[in-house]
Design a protein around this motif. Sequence first.
Motif, PDB file in Angstrom:
ATOM      1  N   PRO A  88     -49.523   5.588  -7.128  1.00  0.00           N
ATOM      2  CA  PRO A  88     -48.799   5.494  -8.406  1.00  0.00           C
ATOM      3  C   PRO A  88     -47.822   6.654  -8.607  1.00  0.00           C
ATOM      4  O   PRO A  88     -46.761   6.456  -9.210  1.00  0.00           O
ATOM      5  CB  PRO A  88     -49.932   5.530  -9.439  1.00  0.00           C
ATOM      6  CG  PRO A  88     -51.090   4.910  -8.726  1.00  0.00           C
ATOM      7  CD  PRO A  88     -50.964   5.394  -7.301  1.00  0.00           C
ATOM      8  N   GLU A  89     -48.132   7.824  -8.095  1.00  0.00           N
ATOM      9  CA  GLU A  89     -47.235   8.971  -8.242  1.00  0.00           C
ATOM     10  C   GLU A  89     -45.975   8.856  -7.387  1.00  0.00           C
ATOM     11  O   GLU A  89     -45.070   9.706  -7.496  1.00  0.00           O
ATOM     12  CB  GLU A  89     -47.960  10.290  -7.935  1.00  0.00           C
ATOM     13  CG  GLU A  89     -48.705  10.310  -6.626  1.00  0.00           C
ATOM     14  CD  GLU A  89     -50.186   9.979  -6.777  1.00  0.00           C
ATOM     15  OE1 GLU A  89     -50.515   9.016  -7.511  1.00  0.00           O
ATOM     16  OE2 GLU A  89     -51.001  10.683  -6.136  1.00  0.00           O
ATOM     17  N   ASP A  90     -45.882   7.853  -6.556  1.00  0.00           N
ATOM     18  CA  ASP A  90     -44.647   7.602  -5.808  1.00  0.00           C
ATOM     19  C   ASP A  90     -43.636   6.813  -6.644  1.00  0.00           C
ATOM     20  O   ASP A  90     -42.505   6.598  -6.214  1.00  0.00           O
ATOM     21  CB  ASP A  90     -44.940   6.816  -4.525  1.00  0.00           C
ATOM     22  CG  ASP A  90     -45.761   7.601  -3.520  1.00  0.00           C
ATOM     23  OD1 ASP A  90     -46.664   6.999  -2.909  1.00  0.00           O
ATOM     24  OD2 ASP A  90     -45.491   8.802  -3.349  1.00  0.00           O
ATOM     25  N   THR A  91     -44.055   6.380  -7.807  1.00  0.00           N
ATOM     26  CA  THR A  91     -43.158   5.629  -8.691  1.00  0.00           C
ATOM     27  C   THR A  91     -41.966   6.481  -9.083  1.00  0.00           C
ATOM     28  O   THR A  91     -42.107   7.601  -9.578  1.00  0.00           O
ATOM     29  CB  THR A  91     -43.914   5.178  -9.957  1.00  0.00           C
ATOM     30  OG1 THR A  91     -44.935   4.257  -9.587  1.00  0.00           O
ATOM     31  CG2 THR A  91     -42.961   4.525 -10.948  1.00  0.00           C
ATOM     32  N   ALA A  92     -40.773   5.952  -8.822  1.00  0.00           N
ATOM     33  CA  ALA A  92     -39.541   6.705  -9.089  1.00  0.00           C
ATOM     34  C   ALA A  92     -38.347   5.838  -8.727  1.00  0.00           C
ATOM     35  O   ALA A  92     -38.498   4.773  -8.125  1.00  0.00           O
ATOM     36  CB  ALA A  92     -39.496   7.987  -8.261  1.00  0.00           C
TER      37      ALA A  92
END
Length: 121
Positions: A88-92
């Motif tokens: 989820p922290e790759d969301t960008a």
Amino acid sequence: QVQLVESGGGLVQAGGSLRLSCAASERTFSSMNMGWFRQAPGKEREFVAAMTWIGGITYYADSVKGRFTIYRDNAKNTVYLQMNSLKPEDTAIYYCAADPGRVGARMGNYWGQGTQVTVSS
């Protein structure tokens, strides 16, 4: 003037994969260092990966090492970012960058318009 067009973004579940593509408009692509950056909401743009045009040397941010792979096809004027084991922290928004001299976090003579990657948990 080099124009860059990204594609391949989308919505994927955590643990999944996506492949981003960046097509360049110029034949000088083969003599450009190419890179990928990303910017998450409320955060600054950060370096993700890069590849030199001489020797095909690759560089990665620590956060993506072992999960993302950058590679290029000079015959197609295209650079790719294969993203596996997405979190989820790759969301960008992911941006493609080209630079005739610099590589890594300081590169960026030319930029694409960005493509959204969303990873759901």
